[in-house]
Motif scaffolding. Structure first.
Motif, mmCIF file in Angstrom:
data_model
loop_
_atom_site.group_PDB
_atom_site.id
_atom_site.type_symbol
_atom_site.label_atom_id
_atom_site.label_comp_id
_atom_site.label_asym_id
_atom_site.label_seq_id
_atom_site.Cartn_x
_atom_site.Cartn_y
_atom_site.Cartn_z
ATOM 1 N N LYS A 12 -0.696 2.667 7.859
ATOM 2 C CA LYS A 12 -1.755 2.363 6.879
ATOM 3 C C LYS A 12 -1.200 2.347 5.452
ATOM 4 C CE LYS A 12 -5.326 4.195 9.874
ATOM 5 N NZ LYS A 12 -5.912 5.457 10.333
ATOM 6 N N ALA A 13 -0.037 2.938 5.276
ATOM 7 C CA ALA A 13 0.652 2.853 3.980
ATOM 8 C C ALA A 13 2.117 2.542 4.265
ATOM 9 C CB ALA A 13 0.524 4.163 3.209
ATOM 10 N N GLN A 14 2.769 1.898 3.313
ATOM 11 C CA GLN A 14 4.177 1.537 3.545
ATOM 12 C C GLN A 14 5.146 2.550 2.943
ATOM 13 O OE1 GLN A 14 2.443 -1.827 1.930
ATOM 14 N NE2 GLN A 14 3.734 -3.248 3.079
ATOM 15 N N LEU A 49 -0.329 8.726 6.917
ATOM 16 C CA LEU A 49 -0.728 7.335 6.639
ATOM 17 C C LEU A 49 0.470 6.382 6.788
ATOM 18 C CD1 LEU A 49 -3.124 7.940 3.592
ATOM 19 C CD2 LEU A 49 -3.789 7.141 5.884
ATOM 20 N N ILE A 83 -3.417 4.766 -2.074
ATOM 21 C CA ILE A 83 -4.330 5.684 -1.388
ATOM 22 C C ILE A 83 -4.082 7.078 -1.965
ATOM 23 C CG2 ILE A 83 -5.147 6.563 0.828
ATOM 24 C CD1 ILE A 83 -3.929 4.141 2.186
ATOM 25 N N SER A 98 -8.355 9.317 -0.007
ATOM 26 C CA SER A 98 -8.307 9.839 1.363
ATOM 27 C C SER A 98 -8.466 11.351 1.236
ATOM 28 C CB SER A 98 -6.972 9.473 2.017
ATOM 29 O OG SER A 98 -6.923 9.957 3.331
ATOM 30 N N GLU A 128 1.114 6.035 10.553
ATOM 31 C CA GLU A 128 0.087 5.205 11.198
ATOM 32 C C GLU A 128 0.135 3.749 10.733
ATOM 33 O OE1 GLU A 128 -3.355 7.354 9.936
ATOM 34 O OE2 GLU A 128 -2.826 9.128 11.124
ATOM 35 N N THR A 141 0.846 -1.194 0.000
ATOM 36 C CA THR A 141 0.000 0.000 0.000
ATOM 37 C C THR A 141 0.882 1.245 0.000
ATOM 38 O OG1 THR A 141 -1.668 -1.206 1.253
ATOM 39 C CG2 THR A 141 -1.881 1.191 1.172
#
Lengths: 342, 342
Positions: B98-100, B93, B37, B63, B96, B5
């Motif tokens: 939620k993304a790499q 992100l 995202i 997002s 957190e 991601t």
């Protein structure tokens, strides 16, 4: 100008007299009022002149020396222990007023240290700088860039002085009026860069005698945005040598491309001379020489592995600077109150 | 790696969504396990996706954000007042989990400052560095160079850390074993350069885990002498942009040459594609993106005026770094006792 006398460090450079004597002969043949003093080993120089049938040329004089500054000598060693070297003699002749300029292809560090010690800087100049011109977009246009490696680090005062000195070179050597002067930075915005660059920028901006145009980036060097680009010696040296490296890379990649097929090889044959000419101009250090300015005398440095044509170009660069009286002009500019700081 | 991601700053860059959405579509089409995202204005993104018939792609998520970091915003201003910007969201992100990785073509200074603040540096790393690869002699060979402008000045510690980080990039991204690491200097001799470079050199030489080969000059960047070249951000930025400037100069001079005659124009037509390809590779900043490394997350910077292909390349660079787990590898190398100093 009636008579011109230039002292040559005949022994300097990777090939020494084999190259420098040929260049000296080319120069006196070309310039009728030029007198050259050949500093170096008398026997070698005499033999070389004889070989080239120029033994008794009225405008070629030998000034015999017994030592040679080696390419591997440390500057401090050369300065202290090679007082009878060809390099030292050529600089001594300038100091004594017997020659108006010195040209050397010898050890760069030793030449800087010895020139600085023997000739001293002009009043108001803290450090000498190495300057050369680089090609830019358009026919026969170029930009002066300094410092190219005489000083590792330069504070705001020194950058300020370099800007004045560079502008004088552009005015005198290129005949430019109000040359555009810029500081090389990592961005054009005023907030970019180190504190000493920002300080130099504000002082140049406050001086109405300098046509200071602001910061430029590496990509602007070749776009005629500025006529004079000022930076410290570390950055200037890296930029100049990167330029040389890219030129060589383009040449190699073009060679690879031209080897791909019979047709490409044919194209390559047609284009190689033009390509070589362009890439040579991107290697000014090697082909035209660079000048050490800010001293009470003219010193032109030719590349260590310069060929006869390149060393000849360096001699002709010295001729030009003598004719235009560059050190006197720098001195005058500095005395005109351009350097209000101590 | 199963699922990838990556968060995109869709609004960044001179053309924003017009470019970045096309690149995002190209990337998910190309890479079956990639989820993107899209951070930015929901209406604009939806409209653009609809226009390109990709409204309901399962691996493209929006997002929504309400602010945009402008190219003219000061880094401190963006950091303090643009907390709901597309750039900040993409970095949040990553923080957190939620993304790499994050990819942005936005304001460089703001991206550095925000990434540094949001993601923090890895333990043992004082400063993040901007790194990219440049072409070298030979087919498909290149060299990693850092720092390219994230830091104006770098002391010996920071240069030392950059050398380790650069070596990890060369190992992981290029699969090189014991990559040759060099410091960029104004000469190859040990006595050359500033005190902090000499100190970094002696510390790298004393570390058996680093294949440190010594100093290289600007002309050595492209010769495969080193796989990783380390310098401070000021010098790296000037070298990179000089490279770009020379490439443009060669192109302009070639165009002039090809305009000289009918025959030359014909040659020009035949050679222009090859020439353009070569010169593009000398402008890596613009065409492949550069990575900000040393942070607890992956950040790839694409050029402000990147086209869709260039921004796509930056996304694929981020994919590669996620797959090779570059930050974890840097962390591991640093923890292996490679950084004995505080």
């Amino acid at each position: 100008m009636k008579n011109l006398t230039i002292a040559l460090d005949v022994m300097g450079g990777d090939k020494g007299p084999l190259i420098t004597i040929s260049s000296a002969i080319m120069a006196v043949e070309q310039q009728a009022n030029l007198h050259l003093i050949l500093c170096g080993d008398e026997n070698i120089i005499s033999a070389e002149l004889k070989k080239q049938s120029f033994s008794k040329h009225p405008r070629l004089t030998i000034s015999p020396t017994t030592e040679v500054v080696e390419m591997t000598d440390k500057p401090s060693f050369a300065l202290r222990y090679k007082k009878n070297s060809s390099m030292r003699r050529a600089l001594d002749l300038v100091r004594e007023g017997k020659a108006q300029a010195c040209v050397s292809a010898g050890n760069t560090g030793a030449l800087f240290a010895t020139a600085h010690f023997v000739l001293k800087t002009l009043p108001g100049v803290e450090r000498p700088a190495l300057i050369t011109s680089l090609p830019t977009h358009g026919q026969d246009r170029h930009v002066f860039m300094l410092d190219l490696g005489a000083n590792v680090f330069c504070d705001a005062n020194v950058l300020y002085q370099f800007a004045i000195m560079g502008a004088v070179m552009a005015e005198q050597v290129d005949g430019l009026k109000q040359p555009k002067v810029a500081l090389l930075n990592m961005g054009e915005e005023e907030i970019k860069g180190s504190d000493h660059i920002k300080l130099a920028a504000s002082e140049l901006a406050a001086n109405p005698e300098v046509n200071y145009i602001g910061f430029v980036e590496g990509s602007d060097i070749f776009t005629n945005k500025a006529d004079v680009i000022v930076c410290d010696g570390f950055v200037g040296n890296v930029a100049l040598k990167t330029c040389e490296g890219v030129a060589r890379l383009v040449y190699e990649k073009a060679k690879d491309f031209f080897n791909q097929s019979f047709f490409a090889r044919l194209l390559g044959k047609l284009l190689t001379p033009a390509l070589k000419k362009l890439l040579k101009s991107l290697n000014p250090d090697q082909y035209n020489g660079a000048s050490l300015i800010g001293l009470r005398g003219i010193v032109v440095k030719s590349h260590g592995n310069a060929n006869a044509k390149a060393f000849y170009s360096a001699i002709m660069e010295a001729v030009k600077e003598v004719e235009r009286q560059v050190p006197d002009k720098i001195k005058a500019k500095l005395e005109q109150g351009l350097l209000p700081r101590p």
